[in-house]
Design a protein around this motif. Structure first.
Motif, short mmCIF file in Angstrom:
data_model
loop_
_atom_site.label_atom_id
_atom_site.label_comp_id
_atom_site.label_asym_id
_atom_site.label_seq_id
_atom_site.Cartn_x
_atom_site.Cartn_y
_atom_site.Cartn_z
N TRP A 4 -2.42 0.57 9.70
CA TRP A 4 -2.89 1.83 9.08
C TRP A 4 -2.10 2.12 7.82
CZ3 TRP A 4 -0.38 6.40 8.02
CH2 TRP A 4 -1.18 7.49 7.69
N LEU A 5 -0.78 1.95 7.88
CA LEU A 5 0.06 2.20 6.72
C LEU A 5 -0.23 1.22 5.60
CD1 LEU A 5 2.38 3.83 5.50
CD2 LEU A 5 3.98 2.23 6.57
N ALA A 6 -0.46 -0.06 5.95
CA ALA A 6 -0.78 -1.07 4.93
C ALA A 6 -2.10 -0.75 4.24
CB ALA A 6 -0.83 -2.45 5.58
N GLN A 7 -3.07 -0.27 5.00
CA GLN A 7 -4.37 0.09 4.41
C GLN A 7 -4.23 1.23 3.41
OE1 GLN A 7 -6.77 0.92 7.86
NE2 GLN A 7 -7.39 -1.23 8.13
N HIS A 8 -3.43 2.24 3.77
CA HIS A 8 -3.25 3.38 2.88
C HIS A 8 -2.44 3.00 1.65
CE1 HIS A 8 -5.00 6.92 4.97
NE2 HIS A 8 -4.88 6.14 6.03
N LEU A 9 -1.45 2.15 1.81
CA LEU A 9 -0.68 1.69 0.65
C LEU A 9 -1.55 0.87 -0.29
CD1 LEU A 9 2.74 0.69 2.29
CD2 LEU A 9 2.27 2.63 0.79
#
Length: 299
Positions: A4-9
């Motif tokens: 999830w964090l990688a997608q938002h970054l």
């Protein structure tokens, strides 16, 4: 969580790339957003400074308590104790001798005072209430008038009410301007995102064909609106800071002519964060509406 964090970054990087891809257009959009936020922000700050200035001017929003001529040290001490216990705000005692010296120093009054057989001025207390609302000032003045050895309480309540009404009118105008320019900011972001969607129509169609979800397609556009709004808010902060920097020397000089020690209070760290947050929220709202309306054609 890491996915999830990688997608938002990744979406945030894509939004930054979109901003950097057209620097001139991005700069113009930020200036327009900054100007839209500058006017209500500057108006609100000016109203806060005006209220602060009114407290620094001599005699403004103050209550004068004049004692009877036969009031002694015991009665004066009792009133001091009442003021301390009541925590009404700042106050100072003006002895009748000090008042007479000030009156003698006034132009043309020395000969008149010298001809008087005795000092006709009473001891007095000058109170600057912490709460400057008209109703509170009148309540305090009424309470002071009932204290022992108080001959007269002076409060220009009519002036205070007019001043308070002007401030409330000013705040209403600033709020209306804020709502109007907030709508303009949402519209700017809406059109910017619409152009982004139209320019990348082919990429969006291909992404749909290979199974990209709506969230994946919309996320970079949302971040684009958030970034544009937040940077526009910071641009507004810069414009307001420059304006206040130019006005501060003139306002300080004018205040000194009226006997006040006053300087304009500009934006603080909390104001900067608030402007960036407001711009980000409005930018996100414009992007959200634009995405919902214009991505339907690719469904």
């Amino acid at each position: 969580m890491s996915i999830w964090l990688a997608q938002h970054l990744a979406a945030l990087r894509d939004a930054c790339r979109r901003l950097a891809a057209a620097p001139l257009n991005s700069l113009l959009s930020l200036l327009v957003i900054g100007i839209a936020l500058t006017l209500p922000t500057a108006g609100w700050l000016m109203l806060d400074n005006l209220r602060a200035l009114s407290g620094d001017l001599p005699g403004v929003q103050q209550i004068s308590i004049f004692l009877s001529l036969d009031a002694g040290k015991r009665e004066i001490g009792e009133i001091e104790s009442r003021l301390q216990a009541g925590q009404v705000g700042r106050w100072r005692f003006v002895a009748r001798e000090e008042a007479l010296r000030r009156l003698q120093a006034a132009e043309g009054m020395a000969d008149i005072i010298a001809s008087l057989p005795r000092n006709p001025l009473p001891d007095a207390f000058v109170v600057t209430p912490a709460d400057s609302r008209p109703a509170e000032l009148e309540r305090l003045a009424k309470a002071f008038s009932g204290w022992p050895k108080v001959a007269h309480v002076q409060l220009d309540s009519a002036w205070v009410k007019r001043f308070d009404a002007l401030l409330r009118l000013g705040r209403l105008i600033v709020v209306l301007l804020g709502v109007l320019f907030a709508g303009a900011l949402v519209t700017i972001t809406f059109n910017t995102i619409r152009l982004q969607i139209l320019a990348q129509a082919a990429e969006i169609e291909v992404a749909r064909l290979i199974g990209a979800t709506d969230s994946y397609i919309q996320r970079p556009l949302h971040y684009f609106g958030i970034l544009q709004g937040a940077l526009g808010g910071l641009c507004a902060a810069v414009l307001v800071a420059v304006g206040f920097h130019l006005l501060t020397p003139l306002v300080t000089e004018l205040a000194q002519l009226y006997g006040a020690n006053f300087a304009l209070q500009g934006l603080g760290a909390l104001h900067l964060a608030s402007l960036a947050a407001i711009g980000a929220v409005l930018g996100w709202l414009g992007a959200k509406i634009s995405v919902l309306m214009h991505l339907r054609r690719f469904a």
